[in-house]
Design a protein around this motif. Structure first.
Motif, short mmCIF file in Angstrom:
data_model
loop_
_atom_site.label_atom_id
_atom_site.label_comp_id
_atom_site.label_asym_id
_atom_site.label_seq_id
_atom_site.Cartn_x
_atom_site.Cartn_y
_atom_site.Cartn_z
N ILE A 89 35.16 -34.56 35.22
CA ILE A 89 36.15 -35.01 34.23
C ILE A 89 36.61 -36.43 34.56
O ILE A 89 36.70 -37.29 33.66
N THR A 90 36.89 -36.70 35.82
CA THR A 90 37.31 -38.05 36.20
C THR A 90 36.20 -39.06 35.95
O THR A 90 36.46 -40.19 35.51
N ARG A 91 34.96 -38.67 36.22
CA ARG A 91 33.84 -39.58 36.00
C ARG A 91 33.68 -39.92 34.51
O ARG A 91 33.46 -41.08 34.14
N VAL A 92 33.80 -38.92 33.65
CA VAL A 92 33.66 -39.15 32.22
C VAL A 92 34.79 -40.03 31.69
O VAL A 92 34.57 -40.96 30.90
N THR A 93 36.02 -39.77 32.14
CA THR A 93 37.16 -40.55 31.63
C THR A 93 37.10 -42.00 32.11
O THR A 93 37.46 -42.91 31.36
#
Length: 430
Positions: A89-93
């Motif tokens: 999730i952090t990578r995508v955001t």
């Protein structure tokens, strides 16, 4: 006697946490470097065709466009942080924010920037922030042992404060060199953050939330906030105190009309709270707080309100800077305790959803608090608005002392055994 071999590790000795810390620092630098430039471009473009008051309203619209996605998606973003791999999730955001920065860089370089482009990017940034906040906050406890989590939170706060202090400066200087440079710099920083996030290896976490009805899981997370009086009290205390006593929106008025220090003085006033906050975070990263945490949090909010009142009354720049630095330090003191209590008193399978609620209240207290300050200043004047806000924060703290006795009874960061037993029973049952 405890041997050194059995002492808890320092968070920076853990590779996953080092990568997480560096990623958050790079991301915060990029975000704050972009914020100052987006605001400047929005105002200058608007001023070319609008009156000063109408152009100023465009700045408020930029903030609103970032807040609305967060407000609308809070229940979903928390569930996503609990349901899926928080690292991804952090990578995508961060990837989404990188794309926003690159878009602004290219459009600025080609000299085709328009308000619709800025507004569209503001919405995309709001969506990214809405999903990134709960995932980042819920990921940290998965990276370090429970006993060093308060230290990890202090170190994480340092990275955020460093980004808050340094980010606007590097963004502003890069823009002064050439406008597109600020956005290209932000793009590079987001890219470095993304690399660091990919360095975080597998982490242990609860998977209980992965089963069951999504709507029920969302409702369970929100219900937990309402049922856990300490978590509810800590979140709402910050909401009302910062909502009432926030001064950032009124700093330009103080710099121009009251202190008469111009734009250079405004920069110093804006940096003072972050400097105080960074100092406190540094102290706690070296000497973590361990005793009487609840009462100390209440006292820190009282100090925050009092320092705000002093700033409101001040007509001397040195006193104003000291008051703002003390307010920032007191706020960081409260944030450190509040975040530690929320993380440690919340089961891992609910941390994303509880973090989403916490993020919503923080955003509401900041963005909506600025609107409240502006409207109140228009009615009472800037000094009256600051005095009412600081006094309101003091009153709220006194009320919360009696409405939420679990806060003043919290002596350490360790949850009561009954709460640990309940979490263990829930995990076993699933």
């Amino acid at each position: 006697m405890t041997s050194a071999a059995h002492s808890p590790p320092h968070p920076f000795s853990i590779p996953n946490f080092r990568a997480y810390w560096a990623a958050r620092l790079m991301m915060t630098l990029a975000q704050n470097g972009m914020i100052i430039v987006v605001g400047w471009q929005t105002y200058t473009i608007a001023r070319a065709t609008m009156s000063p008051s109408a152009a100023a309203a465009q700045l408020g619209l930029i903030g609103l466009l970032q807040f609305l996605p967060l407000f609308a998606s809070t229940p979903i973003t928390g569930w996503v942080a609990d349901r899926f791999d928080r690292r991804w999730i952090t990578r995508v955001t961060v990837t989404l924010q990188l794309a926003c920065a690159l878009t602004l860089a290219v459009v600025t370089y080609e000299n085709t920037m328009t308000l619709p482009v800025l507004f569209s990017v503001a919405v995309a940034l709001g969506v990214a922030r809405a999903f990134a906040g709960p995932a980042f906050s819920a990921l940290a406890p998965n990276l370090v042992p429970r006993e060093v989590l308060p230290t990890a939170i202090a170190l994480s706060s340092i990275s955020w404060q460093m980004g808050t202090i340094v980010g606007p400066a590097i963004g502003g200087y890069a823009y002064a060199w050439t406008p597109s440079a600020a956005y290209f710099l932000a793009t590079g920083l987001f890219a470095l953050a993304l690399v660091c996030l990919f360095l975080i290896g597998p982490v242990a976490r609860s998977i209980a939330v992965r089963k069951g009805n999504p709507l029920r899981q969302i409702a369970d997370g929100l219900a937990y906030v309402g049922q856990n009086k300490l978590v509810l009290g800590a979140i709402t205390l910050d909401l009302f105190a910062v909502f009432l006593a926030g001064t950032s929106a009124l700093l330009p008025i103080y710099a121009h009309d009251i202190l008469k220090v111009g734009p250079t003085g405004l920069s110093a006033l804006a940096a003072a709270p972050a400097v105080g906050a960074a100092l406190v975070a540094l102290i706690f990263s070296i000497r973590p707080l361990k005793t009487n945490v609840g009462p100390k949090m209440l006292v820190s909010v009282l100090v925050y309100g009092t320092a705000t009142v002093v700033f409101g009354l001040s007509t001397a720049m040195p006193l104003s800077l000291i008051a703002l630095a003390v307010a920032g330090a007191a706020d960081m003191f409260s944030v450190y305790i509040r975040q530690s209590l929320i993380q440690l008193y919340t089961p891992d399978d609910k941390r994303g959803r509880v973090g989403a609620v916490s993020q919503l209240t923080i955003s509401a207290s900041n963005e909506l608090g600025e609107a409240e300050s502006g409207f109140l200043a228009s009615a009472l004047g800037p000094v009256g608005a600051v005095l009412v806000g600081g006094g309101g924060a003091i009153v709220v703290t006194i009320l919360w002392t009696f409405l939420f006795p679990s806060i003043r009874r919290a002596r350490t960061f360790d949850p009561p055994q009954a709460l640990l037993d309940e979490a263990q029973q829930t995990e076993t049952a699933r």
